[in-house]
Design a protein around this motif. Structure first.
Motif, PDB file in Angstrom:
ATOM      1  N   ASP A   1     -35.232  76.284   3.538  1.00 44.70           N
ATOM      2  CA  ASP A   1     -36.239  77.034   3.914  1.00 44.70           C
ATOM      3  C   ASP A   1     -35.083  78.022   4.741  1.00 44.70           C
ATOM      4  O   ASP A   1     -35.270  78.424   6.222  1.00 44.70           O
ATOM      5  CB  ASP A   1     -37.507  76.300   5.372  1.00 44.70           C
ATOM      6  N   GLY A   2     -34.160  78.039   4.560  1.00 44.84           N
ATOM      7  CA  GLY A   2     -32.518  78.265   5.678  1.00 44.84           C
ATOM      8  C   GLY A   2     -31.956  79.685   4.827  1.00 44.84           C
ATOM      9  O   GLY A   2     -31.390  79.897   5.848  1.00 44.84           O
ATOM     10  N   ARG A   3     -32.814  80.480   4.226  1.00 50.88           N
ATOM     11  CA  ARG A   3     -32.623  81.994   4.401  1.00 50.88           C
ATOM     12  C   ARG A   3     -33.727  82.646   4.547  1.00 50.88           C
ATOM     13  O   ARG A   3     -35.472  81.806   3.993  1.00 50.88           O
ATOM     14  CB  ARG A   3     -32.072  82.446   2.897  1.00 50.88           C
ATOM     15  N   VAL A   4     -34.260  84.370   5.040  1.00 50.92           N
ATOM     16  CA  VAL A   4     -35.590  84.571   5.252  1.00 50.92           C
ATOM     17  C   VAL A   4     -36.130  85.057   3.601  1.00 50.92           C
ATOM     18  O   VAL A   4     -35.492  85.710   3.312  1.00 50.92           O
ATOM     19  CB  VAL A   4     -35.388  85.707   6.061  1.00 50.92           C
ATOM     20  N   GLY A   5     -37.219  84.593   3.728  1.00 49.34           N
ATOM     21  CA  GLY A   5     -37.928  84.828   2.749  1.00 49.34           C
ATOM     22  C   GLY A   5     -37.712  84.219   0.912  1.00 49.34           C
ATOM     23  O   GLY A   5     -38.490  84.192   0.457  1.00 49.34           O
TER      24      GLY A   5
ATOM     25  N   GLN B   1     -36.942  71.587   1.812  1.00 46.90           N
ATOM     26  CA  GLN B   1     -35.994  70.229   1.629  1.00 46.90           C
ATOM     27  C   GLN B   1     -35.191  70.284   2.885  1.00 46.90           C
ATOM     28  O   GLN B   1     -35.034  71.428   3.551  1.00 46.90           O
ATOM     29  CB  GLN B   1     -34.721  70.748   0.900  1.00 46.90           C
ATOM     30  N   PRO B   2     -34.552  68.587   3.248  1.00 49.29           N
ATOM     31  CA  PRO B   2     -34.483  68.508   4.607  1.00 49.29           C
ATOM     32  C   PRO B   2     -33.085  69.043   5.106  1.00 49.29           C
ATOM     33  O   PRO B   2     -32.625  69.313   6.179  1.00 49.29           O
ATOM     34  CB  PRO B   2     -34.370  67.157   4.521  1.00 49.29           C
TER      35      PRO B   2
ATOM     36  N   PHE C   1     -38.276  80.600   1.489  1.00 47.23           N
ATOM     37  CA  PHE C   1     -39.586  78.952   0.846  1.00 47.23           C
ATOM     38  C   PHE C   1     -41.240  79.747   0.643  1.00 47.23           C
ATOM     39  O   PHE C   1     -41.083  80.877   1.255  1.00 47.23           O
ATOM     40  CB  PHE C   1     -39.293  78.425   2.646  1.00 47.23           C
ATOM     41  N   GLY C   2     -41.490  78.762  -0.412  1.00 47.48           N
ATOM     42  CA  GLY C   2     -43.084  78.630  -0.678  1.00 47.48           C
ATOM     43  C   GLY C   2     -42.684  79.233  -1.615  1.00 47.48           C
ATOM     44  O   GLY C   2     -42.005  79.387  -2.862  1.00 47.48           O
ATOM     45  N   GLN C   3     -44.325  80.202  -2.270  1.00 44.38           N
ATOM     46  CA  GLN C   3     -44.504  80.719  -3.353  1.00 44.38           C
ATOM     47  C   GLN C   3     -44.849  81.062  -3.730  1.00 44.38           C
ATOM     48  O   GLN C   3     -43.983  83.202  -3.090  1.00 44.38           O
ATOM     49  CB  GLN C   3     -46.066  80.275  -3.660  1.00 44.38           C
TER      50      GLN C   3
ATOM     51  N   HIS D   1     -29.680  76.067  -7.809  1.00 41.01           N
ATOM     52  CA  HIS D   1     -31.038  75.086  -7.266  1.00 41.01           C
ATOM     53  C   HIS D   1     -32.299  74.766  -7.411  1.00 41.01           C
ATOM     54  O   HIS D   1     -32.538  75.775  -8.477  1.00 41.01           O
ATOM     55  CB  HIS D   1     -31.596  76.835  -6.036  1.00 41.01           C
ATOM     56  N   TYR D   2     -32.901  73.813  -7.594  1.00 42.12           N
ATOM     57  CA  TYR D   2     -33.819  73.708  -8.029  1.00 42.12           C
ATOM     58  C   TYR D   2     -35.245  74.185  -7.233  1.00 42.12           C
ATOM     59  O   TYR D   2     -34.821  74.012  -6.021  1.00 42.12           O
ATOM     60  CB  TYR D   2     -33.639  72.416  -8.264  1.00 42.12           C
ATOM     61  N   VAL D   3     -36.377  74.331  -8.138  1.00 44.09           N
ATOM     62  CA  VAL D   3     -37.285  74.694  -7.603  1.00 44.09           C
ATOM     63  C   VAL D   3     -38.385  74.165  -9.017  1.00 44.09           C
ATOM     64  O   VAL D   3     -38.152  73.314  -9.511  1.00 44.09           O
ATOM     65  CB  VAL D   3     -37.476  76.029  -7.561  1.00 44.09           C
ATOM     66  N   THR D   4     -39.697  73.819  -8.229  1.00 46.34           N
ATOM     67  CA  THR D   4     -40.942  73.434  -8.879  1.00 46.34           C
ATOM     68  C   THR D   4     -42.038  74.647  -9.340  1.00 46.34           C
ATOM     69  O   THR D   4     -42.518  75.572  -8.746  1.00 46.34           O
ATOM     70  CB  THR D   4     -41.708  72.752  -7.891  1.00 46.34           C
ATOM     71  N   GLY D   5     -42.082  74.304 -11.139  1.00 43.40           N
ATOM     72  CA  GLY D   5     -42.673  76.064 -11.549  1.00 43.40           C
ATOM     73  C   GLY D   5     -44.375  74.335 -11.484  1.00 43.40           C
ATOM     74  O   GLY D   5     -44.628  74.260 -12.090  1.00 43.40           O
ATOM     75  N   ILE D   6     -45.211  76.668 -10.868  1.00 46.60           N
ATOM     76  CA  ILE D   6     -46.894  75.518 -10.385  1.00 46.60           C
ATOM     77  C   ILE D   6     -47.628  76.438 -10.940  1.00 46.60           C
ATOM     78  O   ILE D   6     -48.725  76.508 -10.506  1.00 46.60           O
ATOM     79  CB  ILE D   6     -46.532  75.808  -9.138  1.00 46.60           C
TER      80      ILE D   6
END
Length: 245
Positions: free
Chosen positions: A218-222, A87-88, A224-226, A191-196
């Motif tokens: 991605d503003g906190r360690v750990g 997210q920007p 961002f991502g899957q 907070h929104y996330v995407t189920g994959i």
């Protein structure tokens, strides 16, 4: 003098980081429009998906796979997140999660466009605009909005949408009472996330079943991502809003 300038710069950077983290911790998220028709569609999908997964997982008496069990439900499956972005800024987790979801449908819709479609006003309300937006861009009637889903419905969303090849949206409220996603602690976040994806479909213990998700922050360690989270923990996290699946 140089030391004073350096000290001021360090303090400014530290303050900016603190503010960046604080901005993600918000007041209670607003609620968008919810119609009776939307509730009806949600109830229909809950019933239809439960029945469908029951049939898909059933075998005939001679041990052969039921002809309707195609595709069979594998023990685990994770959808591709190729092209998924962060997210920007701190408040656009909703439009970014929608953007990432739509990439899996072959649609590259800008975050600015999705902010307008989803009614973003400094935060993204949870409501029928989600269903309308995702179905418009996917040219389908696939997505419904389900408030406060049960554990069974959450699991059926992770499994059913994944075997269909379609990600879905989870709207979480993290707190000391509700629990936290990977990388968060000690505060409150909407907070929104995407189920994959999912894992542990063939296991009996609910604590051995995991819902896999993609976090755009991605503003906190750990963060961002899957990541994956045990099924029972999802119930409290989405209980105050829900899922778009």
């Amino acid at each position: 003098m140089k030391r004073l300038v350096s000290l001021i710069l360090c303090l400014s950077l530290a303050l900016s980081v603190t503010i960046a983290y604080a901005d993600l911790s918000t007041n209670e998220q607003s609620i968008g429009e919810v119609t009776a028709e939307s509730k009806k569609l949600s109830d229909q999908k809950i019933a239809e998906m439960a029945k469908r997964l029951e049939v898909l997982n059933k075998k005939v008496s001679n041990g052969q796979v039921n002809p309707m069990s195609d595709p069979q439900i594998p023990p685990s499956k994770i959808l591709s997140t190729s092209g998924y972005i962060a997210q920007p800024d701190n408040s656009t987790c909703g439009p970014t999660s929608a953007h990432n979801l739509l990439l899996s449908w072959g649609k590259n819709i800008s975050i600015d466009t999705l902010k307008k479609d989803l009614g973003y006003n400094g935060q993204t309300p949870f409501g029928d605009a989600w269903k309308t937006t995702l179905n418009n861009y996917t040219n389908s009637t696939y997505y419904v909005v389900t408030w406060s889903p049960s554990q069974t419905t959450i699991w059926n969303a992770f499994v059913g949408d994944t075997i269909d090849g379609h990600p879905f949206i989870l709207d979480t409220h993290m707190s000391s009472e509700n629990g936290y996603l990977e990388g968060y602690s000690g505060s409150t976040w909407w907070h929104y996330v995407t189920g994959i994806g999912y894992s542990g479909y063939n296991l009996n213990s609910d604590n051995s079943k995991y819902g896999v998700y993609f976090d755009p922050y991605d503003g906190r360690v750990g963060t961002f991502g899957q990541h994956s989270l045990e099924l029972p923990k999802w119930v409290k996290l989405v209980s105050e809003r829900g899922i778009v699946w």
